[in-house]
Write a protein that holds these residues in place. Structure first.
Motif, short mmCIF file in Angstrom:
data_model
loop_
_atom_site.label_atom_id
_atom_site.label_comp_id
_atom_site.label_asym_id
_atom_site.label_seq_id
_atom_site.Cartn_x
_atom_site.Cartn_y
_atom_site.Cartn_z
N MET A 92 -59.70 -22.36 35.23
CA MET A 92 -59.41 -22.36 36.86
C MET A 92 -60.45 -21.61 37.24
SD MET A 92 -56.54 -19.46 35.37
CE MET A 92 -55.24 -19.62 34.25
N ASP A 93 -61.77 -21.89 36.90
CA ASP A 93 -63.47 -21.30 37.46
C ASP A 93 -64.31 -22.45 37.50
OD1 ASP A 93 -63.73 -18.38 35.21
OD2 ASP A 93 -63.57 -20.97 35.45
N SER A 94 -64.11 -23.60 36.96
CA SER A 94 -64.91 -24.54 36.63
C SER A 94 -65.97 -24.04 36.14
CB SER A 94 -65.31 -25.03 38.22
OG SER A 94 -66.03 -26.06 38.36
N ASN A 95 -65.57 -23.03 34.91
CA ASN A 95 -67.19 -22.97 33.75
C ASN A 95 -66.24 -24.24 32.14
OD1 ASN A 95 -65.16 -22.14 32.59
ND2 ASN A 95 -65.51 -19.92 32.68
N TYR A 96 -66.72 -23.24 31.48
CA TYR A 96 -66.25 -23.80 30.51
C TYR A 96 -65.33 -24.08 29.59
CZ TYR A 96 -71.59 -24.76 30.80
OH TYR A 96 -72.93 -24.70 31.80
N GLN A 97 -64.57 -22.95 30.00
CA GLN A 97 -63.36 -22.12 29.88
C GLN A 97 -61.87 -22.98 30.13
OE1 GLN A 97 -62.88 -18.18 27.53
NE2 GLN A 97 -64.47 -17.91 29.35
N LEU A 98 -61.26 -23.28 29.07
CA LEU A 98 -59.87 -23.42 29.30
C LEU A 98 -58.88 -22.58 28.38
CD1 LEU A 98 -59.53 -27.63 27.90
CD2 LEU A 98 -59.33 -26.15 30.42
N ILE A 99 -57.32 -22.16 29.46
CA ILE A 99 -56.73 -21.16 29.31
C ILE A 99 -55.41 -22.37 29.10
CG2 ILE A 99 -55.85 -19.25 29.93
CD1 ILE A 99 -58.78 -18.68 29.77
N TRP A 100 -55.04 -21.92 27.73
CA TRP A 100 -53.93 -22.93 27.10
C TRP A 100 -52.41 -21.77 27.61
CZ3 TRP A 100 -55.19 -27.74 25.05
CH2 TRP A 100 -56.41 -28.07 25.03
N GLY A 101 -51.61 -22.75 28.39
CA GLY A 101 -50.30 -22.75 28.23
C GLY A 101 -49.70 -22.14 26.19
N ALA A 102 -48.78 -21.54 26.07
CA ALA A 102 -47.83 -21.05 25.02
C ALA A 102 -47.83 -22.25 24.53
CB ALA A 102 -46.84 -20.40 25.19
N GLY A 103 -47.15 -23.81 25.10
CA GLY A 103 -46.58 -24.42 24.43
C GLY A 103 -44.86 -25.10 24.20
N THR A 104 -44.52 -25.82 24.75
CA THR A 104 -43.32 -26.91 24.84
C THR A 104 -43.24 -27.48 23.87
OG1 THR A 104 -43.54 -26.58 27.51
CG2 THR A 104 -41.91 -28.19 26.26
N LYS A 105 -42.07 -27.50 23.29
CA LYS A 105 -41.56 -28.21 22.27
C LYS A 105 -41.20 -28.94 22.64
CE LYS A 105 -39.72 -27.98 17.31
NZ LYS A 105 -40.39 -26.56 15.86
N LEU A 106 -40.30 -30.14 22.18
CA LEU A 106 -39.91 -31.06 22.63
C LEU A 106 -39.63 -32.18 21.26
CD1 LEU A 106 -38.93 -33.59 24.84
CD2 LEU A 106 -41.08 -34.84 24.44
N ILE A 107 -38.08 -32.19 21.51
CA ILE A 107 -37.81 -32.29 19.57
C ILE A 107 -36.55 -33.74 20.60
CG2 ILE A 107 -36.23 -32.67 18.21
CD1 ILE A 107 -36.67 -29.22 18.31
N ILE A 108 -36.72 -35.39 19.64
CA ILE A 108 -36.43 -36.67 20.47
C ILE A 108 -35.44 -36.88 19.04
CG2 ILE A 108 -36.73 -38.62 21.19
CD1 ILE A 108 -38.12 -37.10 23.01
N LYS A 109 -34.23 -36.59 19.74
CA LYS A 109 -33.20 -37.01 18.71
C LYS A 109 -32.72 -38.83 18.49
CE LYS A 109 -31.42 -32.56 17.15
NZ LYS A 109 -29.93 -31.95 17.15
N PRO A 110 -32.55 -39.64 17.53
CA PRO A 110 -32.21 -40.62 17.97
C PRO A 110 -31.09 -41.13 18.36
CG PRO A 110 -32.65 -40.23 15.63
CD PRO A 110 -32.70 -39.34 16.28
#
Lengths: 110, 116
Positions: A92-110
């Motif tokens: 967000m401010d071009s320094n050294y830190q990344l701020i992460w999202g909480a994630g998206t769980k992807l399930i692939i079924k056959p």
């Protein structure tokens, strides 16, 4: 300040397409995308830099819209190996830190 | 795969004891990071280093300290462990800072820490 990922989870059949979104309330300099399988470390997928470019390799691509402060990850013709949790990391401010999202769980079924 | 190792891989300790986690890299990358990962929170940055003896705080640094005396080693210390520090800890490295091509981060295998 944490970016919002949507959806939180998605279940697909093999061969279907998926879109995962990452939205920020602040201006972004770059967005990183990673995939993490259960019990493993996150693995880098791609980085999108300021400039609105779209990147991709194989059947996974991503876009970055600076004005809307958001990025989207596109998975085409999903494979079983695509299962896992996808995280966006935002710079967000071009320094050294990344701020992460909480994630998206992807399930692939056959 | 990037050469990153973490030790120990698993640790159980008691409240109030000091704990040190080690991250070792063989890639000669300048930037190193310590994250914790908890369900529902994704990854949260604890501390990072942008060179030997150059470190700074991340968003969840309270209760943690770090040291980097050599390019290849980045140590995370919990001075007096608490149950709230039970988590999975990941070390990461990058060649450049996040906003640049080459700023992608490579993660170590993680350390699972349980504080009783």
């Amino acid at each position: 300040q944490q970016p919002v990922q949507s959806p939180q989870a998605v279940i697909l059949r093999e061969g279907e397409d998926a879109v995962i979104n990452c939205s920020s309330s602040k201006a972004l300099y770059s967005v990183h995308w990673y995939r993490q399988k259960h019990g493993e470390a996150p693995v880098f997928l791609m980085i999108l830099l300021k400039g609105g470019e779209q990147k991709g390799h194989d059947k996974i691509s991503a876009s970055f819209n600076e004005k809307k402060q958001q990025s989207s990850l596109y998975l085409t013709a999903s494979q079983l190996s695509y299962s896992g949790t996808y995280f966006c990391g935002t710079d967000m401010d071009s320094n050294y830190q990344l701020i992460w999202g909480a994630g998206t769980k992807l399930i692939i079924k056959p | 795969d990037a050469g990153i190792t973490q030790s120990p891989r698993h640790k159980v300790t008691e409240t109030g004891t000091p704990v040190t986690l080690r991250c070792h890299q063989t890639e000669n990358h300048r930037y190193m990071y310590w994250y914790r990962q908890d369900p529902g929170h994704g990854l949260r940055l604890i501390h990072y280093s942008y060179g030997v003896k150059d470190t700074d705080k991340g968003e969840v640094s309270d209760g943690y300290s770090v040291s980097r005396s050599k390019t290849e080693d980045f140590l995370l210390t919990l001075e007096s462990a608490t149950s709230s520090q039970t988590s999975v800890y990941f070390c990461a490295i990058s060649f450049l800072r996040p906003g640049l091509a080459g700023g992608e981060q490579f993660f170590g295998p993680g350390t699972r820490l349980t504080v009783l």
